[in-house]
Write a protein that holds these residues in place. Structure first.
Motif, PDB file in Angstrom:
ATOM      1  N   TYR A  90       0.849  -1.185   0.000  1.00 38.77           N
ATOM      2  CA  TYR A  90       0.000   0.000   0.000  1.00 38.77           C
ATOM      3  C   TYR A  90       0.884   1.234   0.000  1.00 38.77           C
ATOM      4  CZ  TYR A  90      -3.913  -3.032   1.179  1.00 38.77           C
ATOM      5  OH  TYR A  90      -4.875  -4.007   1.147  1.00 38.77           O
ATOM      6  N   ARG A  91       0.450   2.273  -0.692  1.00 36.66           N
ATOM      7  CA  ARG A  91       1.157   3.549  -0.675  1.00 36.66           C
ATOM      8  C   ARG A  91       0.717   4.333   0.556  1.00 36.66           C
ATOM      9  NH1 ARG A  91       0.153   3.906  -6.733  1.00 36.66           N
ATOM     10  NH2 ARG A  91       2.175   3.343  -7.573  1.00 36.66           N
ATOM     11  N   THR A  92       1.676   4.714   1.367  1.00 39.96           N
ATOM     12  CA  THR A  92       1.391   5.540   2.536  1.00 39.96           C
ATOM     13  C   THR A  92       2.298   6.767   2.474  1.00 39.96           C
ATOM     14  OG1 THR A  92       3.068   4.596   4.009  1.00 39.96           O
ATOM     15  CG2 THR A  92       0.961   3.427   3.883  1.00 39.96           C
ATOM     16  N   LYS A  93       2.053   7.730   3.343  1.00 35.77           N
ATOM     17  CA  LYS A  93       2.910   8.919   3.382  1.00 35.77           C
ATOM     18  C   LYS A  93       4.356   8.562   3.700  1.00 35.77           C
ATOM     19  CE  LYS A  93      -0.663  12.226   4.565  1.00 35.77           C
ATOM     20  NZ  LYS A  93      -1.189  13.165   5.561  1.00 35.77           N
ATOM     21  N   ALA A  94       4.552   7.466   4.423  1.00 32.38           N
ATOM     22  CA  ALA A  94       5.899   7.032   4.794  1.00 32.38           C
ATOM     23  C   ALA A  94       6.537   6.154   3.724  1.00 32.38           C
ATOM     24  CB  ALA A  94       5.857   6.289   6.121  1.00 32.38           C
ATOM     25  N   GLY A  95       5.820   5.870   2.639  1.00 31.90           N
ATOM     26  CA  GLY A  95       6.314   4.994   1.580  1.00 31.90           C
ATOM     27  C   GLY A  95       5.494   3.721   1.494  1.00 31.90           C
ATOM     28  N   ALA A  96       6.000   2.762   0.745  1.00 32.19           N
ATOM     29  CA  ALA A  96       5.293   1.494   0.569  1.00 32.19           C
ATOM     30  C   ALA A  96       5.266   0.724   1.884  1.00 32.19           C
ATOM     31  CB  ALA A  96       5.960   0.663  -0.512  1.00 32.19           C
ATOM     32  N   ALA A  97       4.103   0.130   2.167  1.00 33.75           N
ATOM     33  CA  ALA A  97       3.928  -0.624   3.412  1.00 33.75           C
ATOM     34  C   ALA A  97       3.006  -1.813   3.164  1.00 33.75           C
ATOM     35  CB  ALA A  97       3.343   0.280   4.499  1.00 33.75           C
ATOM     36  N   GLY A  98       3.099  -2.789   4.028  1.00 37.73           N
ATOM     37  CA  GLY A  98       2.269  -3.984   3.909  1.00 37.73           C
ATOM     38  C   GLY A  98       0.839  -3.785   4.353  1.00 37.73           C
ATOM     39  N   LEU A  99       0.533  -2.596   4.891  1.00 33.90           N
ATOM     40  CA  LEU A  99      -0.815  -2.266   5.368  1.00 33.90           C
ATOM     41  C   LEU A  99      -1.107  -0.796   5.114  1.00 33.90           C
ATOM     42  CD1 LEU A  99      -0.636  -3.801   8.963  1.00 33.90           C
ATOM     43  CD2 LEU A  99      -2.073  -4.623   7.105  1.00 33.90           C
ATOM     44  N   PRO A 100      -2.366  -0.468   4.885  1.00 31.18           N
ATOM     45  CA  PRO A 100      -2.720   0.954   4.893  1.00 31.18           C
ATOM     46  C   PRO A 100      -2.703   1.461   6.338  1.00 31.18           C
ATOM     47  CG  PRO A 100      -4.685  -0.386   4.623  1.00 31.18           C
ATOM     48  CD  PRO A 100      -3.507  -1.323   4.614  1.00 31.18           C
TER      49      PRO A 100
END
Length: 105
Positions: free
Chosen positions: A82-92
């Motif tokens: 998932y794209r988050t403000k902190a970068g790609a992550a395994g969860l929103p």
């Protein structure tokens, strides 16, 4: 308020599916939604992945629709990013989920 159905599609090797359910609950609490029905849908094979709306684990469906549009369906057991403000992550994030729940209400 009508009950909202949230389904989390996952496979056993996914390290993020339990936390996904926790984040959905936290997002619902953040926006005051107490009417969520959260279900878990285990994807056990590549064939099941191909026959379902699976876009990698965990896929989060709200009333049958992917909560984060634009992810391609996959035909194998795979993790999702998932794209988050902190970068790609395994969860929103909880905030991302709260925004989606508000929009789908």
């Amino acid at each position: 308020m009508v009950n909202m159905r949230v389904e989390i599609l996952y496979f056993d090797g996914c390290p993020n599916w339990v936390a996904a359910a926790d984040r959905v609950r936290a997002a619902a609490a953040t926006i005051g939604r107490t009417d969520l029905d959260i279900g878990l849908w285990r994807i056990g094979s590549d064939a099941e992945a191909a026959a379902s709306p699976f876009a990698g684990s965990p896929t989060i469906l709200i009333d049958g629709t992917d909560a984060f549009d634009g992810a391609p369906q996959v035909d194998q057991l795979a993790c999702r990013l998932y794209r988050t403000k902190a970068g790609a992550a395994g969860l929103p994030t909880v905030d991302q989920l709260a925004d989606v729940l508000r929009a789908k209400a």
